[in-house]
Write a protein that holds these residues in place. Structure first.
Motif, PDB file in Angstrom:
ATOM      1  N   ASN A 107       5.389 -66.866 -44.655  1.00 53.06           N
ATOM      2  CA  ASN A 107       6.644 -66.968 -45.401  1.00 53.06           C
ATOM      3  C   ASN A 107       7.687 -66.003 -44.853  1.00 53.06           C
ATOM      4  O   ASN A 107       8.858 -66.370 -44.661  1.00 53.06           O
ATOM      5  CB  ASN A 107       6.417 -66.672 -46.890  1.00 53.06           C
ATOM      6  CG  ASN A 107       5.583 -67.720 -47.597  1.00 53.06           C
ATOM      7  OD1 ASN A 107       5.336 -68.801 -47.077  1.00 53.06           O
ATOM      8  ND2 ASN A 107       5.120 -67.393 -48.782  1.00 53.06           N
ATOM      9  N   LEU A 108       7.264 -64.768 -44.625  1.00 55.14           N
ATOM     10  CA  LEU A 108       8.207 -63.775 -44.095  1.00 55.14           C
ATOM     11  C   LEU A 108       8.648 -64.137 -42.680  1.00 55.14           C
ATOM     12  O   LEU A 108       9.807 -63.932 -42.318  1.00 55.14           O
ATOM     13  CB  LEU A 108       7.576 -62.377 -44.125  1.00 55.14           C
ATOM     14  CG  LEU A 108       7.403 -61.771 -45.514  1.00 55.14           C
ATOM     15  CD1 LEU A 108       6.580 -60.496 -45.444  1.00 55.14           C
ATOM     16  CD2 LEU A 108       8.759 -61.509 -46.168  1.00 55.14           C
ATOM     17  N   GLY A 109       7.737 -64.692 -41.900  1.00 56.92           N
ATOM     18  CA  GLY A 109       8.108 -65.121 -40.555  1.00 56.92           C
ATOM     19  C   GLY A 109       9.177 -66.200 -40.581  1.00 56.92           C
ATOM     20  O   GLY A 109      10.155 -66.150 -39.832  1.00 56.92           O
ATOM     21  N   ALA A 113      12.168 -63.824 -39.215  1.00 59.01           N
ATOM     22  CA  ALA A 113      12.000 -63.659 -37.768  1.00 59.01           C
ATOM     23  C   ALA A 113      13.284 -63.924 -36.988  1.00 59.01           C
ATOM     24  O   ALA A 113      13.538 -63.267 -35.975  1.00 59.01           O
ATOM     25  CB  ALA A 113      10.871 -64.552 -37.251  1.00 59.01           C
ATOM     26  N   GLY A 114      14.096 -64.844 -37.449  1.00 59.18           N
ATOM     27  CA  GLY A 114      15.348 -65.140 -36.764  1.00 59.18           C
ATOM     28  C   GLY A 114      16.493 -64.220 -37.141  1.00 59.18           C
ATOM     29  O   GLY A 114      17.557 -64.250 -36.517  1.00 59.18           O
ATOM     30  N   ARG A 120      10.551 -59.403 -36.842  1.00 61.72           N
ATOM     31  CA  ARG A 120       9.958 -60.388 -35.927  1.00 61.72           C
ATOM     32  C   ARG A 120       8.833 -59.764 -35.115  1.00 61.72           C
ATOM     33  O   ARG A 120       7.737 -60.320 -35.005  1.00 61.72           O
ATOM     34  CB  ARG A 120      11.020 -60.973 -34.994  1.00 61.72           C
ATOM     35  CG  ARG A 120      10.469 -62.126 -34.136  1.00 61.72           C
ATOM     36  CD  ARG A 120      11.372 -62.422 -32.942  1.00 61.72           C
ATOM     37  NE  ARG A 120      11.366 -61.352 -31.977  1.00 61.72           N
ATOM     38  CZ  ARG A 120      10.365 -61.076 -31.130  1.00 61.72           C
ATOM     39  NH1 ARG A 120       9.258 -61.785 -31.144  1.00 61.72           N
ATOM     40  NH2 ARG A 120      10.459 -60.080 -30.272  1.00 61.72           N
ATOM     41  N   VAL A 121       9.093 -58.590 -34.561  1.00 64.85           N
ATOM     42  CA  VAL A 121       8.092 -57.914 -33.730  1.00 64.85           C
ATOM     43  C   VAL A 121       6.860 -57.557 -34.553  1.00 64.85           C
ATOM     44  O   VAL A 121       5.722 -57.759 -34.118  1.00 64.85           O
ATOM     45  CB  VAL A 121       8.712 -56.665 -33.052  1.00 64.85           C
ATOM     46  CG1 VAL A 121       7.652 -55.794 -32.418  1.00 64.85           C
ATOM     47  CG2 VAL A 121       9.754 -57.086 -32.024  1.00 64.85           C
ATOM     48  N   ARG A 122       7.074 -57.032 -35.748  1.00 65.12           N
ATOM     49  CA  ARG A 122       5.943 -56.638 -36.590  1.00 65.12           C
ATOM     50  C   ARG A 122       5.125 -57.863 -36.994  1.00 65.12           C
ATOM     51  O   ARG A 122       3.896 -57.834 -36.987  1.00 65.12           O
ATOM     52  CB  ARG A 122       6.452 -55.896 -37.823  1.00 65.12           C
ATOM     53  CG  ARG A 122       5.389 -55.236 -38.676  1.00 65.12           C
ATOM     54  CD  ARG A 122       4.772 -53.982 -38.030  1.00 65.12           C
ATOM     55  NE  ARG A 122       5.740 -52.968 -37.723  1.00 65.12           N
ATOM     56  CZ  ARG A 122       6.103 -51.965 -38.521  1.00 65.12           C
ATOM     57  NH1 ARG A 122       5.539 -51.827 -39.700  1.00 65.12           N
ATOM     58  NH2 ARG A 122       7.000 -51.092 -38.133  1.00 65.12           N
ATOM     59  N   LEU A 123       5.787 -58.936 -37.373  1.00 68.89           N
ATOM     60  CA  LEU A 123       5.088 -60.157 -37.765  1.00 68.89           C
ATOM     61  C   LEU A 123       4.317 -60.753 -36.598  1.00 68.89           C
ATOM     62  O   LEU A 123       3.175 -61.211 -36.759  1.00 68.89           O
ATOM     63  CB  LEU A 123       6.077 -61.165 -38.343  1.00 68.89           C
ATOM     64  CG  LEU A 123       6.685 -60.768 -39.690  1.00 68.89           C
ATOM     65  CD1 LEU A 123       7.938 -61.580 -39.973  1.00 68.89           C
ATOM     66  CD2 LEU A 123       5.678 -60.910 -40.816  1.00 68.89           C
ATOM     67  N   GLU A 124       4.899 -60.735 -35.408  1.00 72.06           N
ATOM     68  CA  GLU A 124       4.204 -61.258 -34.226  1.00 72.06           C
ATOM     69  C   GLU A 124       2.960 -60.432 -33.920  1.00 72.06           C
ATOM     70  O   GLU A 124       1.925 -60.969 -33.521  1.00 72.06           O
ATOM     71  CB  GLU A 124       5.140 -61.290 -33.016  1.00 72.06           C
ATOM     72  CG  GLU A 124       4.465 -61.622 -31.697  1.00 72.06           C
ATOM     73  CD  GLU A 124       3.580 -62.877 -31.700  1.00 72.06           C
ATOM     74  OE1 GLU A 124       2.698 -62.964 -30.835  1.00 72.06           O
ATOM     75  OE2 GLU A 124       3.762 -63.768 -32.564  1.00 72.06           O
ATOM     76  N   LYS A 125       3.043 -59.128 -34.127  1.00 73.20           N
ATOM     77  CA  LYS A 125       1.872 -58.273 -33.920  1.00 73.20           C
ATOM     78  C   LYS A 125       0.741 -58.678 -34.867  1.00 73.20           C
ATOM     79  O   LYS A 125      -0.425 -58.741 -34.466  1.00 73.20           O
ATOM     80  CB  LYS A 125       2.251 -56.805 -34.143  1.00 73.20           C
ATOM     81  CG  LYS A 125       1.115 -55.842 -33.943  1.00 73.20           C
ATOM     82  CD  LYS A 125       1.557 -54.415 -34.175  1.00 73.20           C
ATOM     83  CE  LYS A 125       0.378 -53.465 -34.040  1.00 73.20           C
ATOM     84  NZ  LYS A 125       0.721 -52.101 -34.432  1.00 73.20           N
ATOM     85  N   VAL A 126       1.085 -58.974 -36.109  1.00 71.44           N
ATOM     86  CA  VAL A 126       0.079 -59.407 -37.087  1.00 71.44           C
ATOM     87  C   VAL A 126      -0.523 -60.741 -36.663  1.00 71.44           C
ATOM     88  O   VAL A 126      -1.752 -60.899 -36.605  1.00 71.44           O
ATOM     89  CB  VAL A 126       0.685 -59.499 -38.506  1.00 71.44           C
ATOM     90  CG1 VAL A 126      -0.310 -60.122 -39.491  1.00 71.44           C
ATOM     91  CG2 VAL A 126       1.136 -58.130 -38.988  1.00 71.44           C
TER      92      VAL A 126
END
Length: 195
Positions: A107-109, A113-114, A120-126
């Protein structure tokens, strides 16, 4: 209430509200009202709403990583059964909220992310960490001979995570786990030749 408990209460309350309303529509005052915590406490622990959002991501990821560890490294089960248990957990989570919440990280992504590079970086790491865990499980299944080697574990894990997150989103839209169930059937059949 101890300092750590207050911080955790704010994070948990915020995660619950954000999971339902979204990050942008969830205000700090609303979180504190529901948590029963004074406003000064929020700024004692978090410098901004973005700092708070990153703490929610980190806390959720840590808790979910522990869950993945238990499920995907359960040596009492075959790797295929571990993957089925992973999916079953997702079905249970969606059923428990009547298909309203979905995956907090997903959901947060979709929402942030945009808009925010730090998020975005933190979510991609997850997501990358989850994908690596799934890849290891799939590789172990191939080594054990439980599934074929016609697909690279990294490709299968990437497809699994992307498709599963999409199926969760679609389940929210149609208010049914049917898209998730369909994804699981197709995933096992097409990637591993298992019905």
């Amino acid at each position: 209430m101890t300092t750590n408990n207050t911080r955790n209460l704010i994070i948990q309350t915020g995660a619950d509200l954000i999971g339902t309303k979204g990050f942008g529509a969830t205000g700090i005052n609303g979180i504190l009202t529901v948590a029963g915590v004074p406003k000064g406490s929020f700024y004692h622990y978090f410098s901004s709403k973005n700092d708070f959002g990153l703490a929610i991501i980190d806390t959720f990821a840590e808790e979910y990583d522990a869950k993945l560890e238990r499920i995907l490294n359960d040596s009492s089960r075959s790797c295929v059964d571990r993957l089925r248990a992973y999916f079953d957990t997702g079905f249970d989570n969606m059923a428990s909220c009547n298909c309203a919440r979905g995956c907090l990280i997903g959901n947060l992504g979709q929402e942030l992310a945009g808009q925010n590079e730090l998020f975005r970086v933190r979510l991609e790491k997850v997501f990358s960490g989850w994908e690596k865990r799934l890849e290891r499980c799939i590789a172990e299944a191939q080594t054990a001979g439980d599934i074929g080697t016609n697909i690279a574990p990294s490709d299968a894990a990437s497809f699994l995570l992307s498709g599963w997150e999409g199926a969760i989103l679609r389940s929210k839209v149609v208010k049914s786990t049917e898209p998730m169930e369909r994804f699981v059937r197709v995933f096992f059949k097409q990637c591993f030749g298992i019905d």
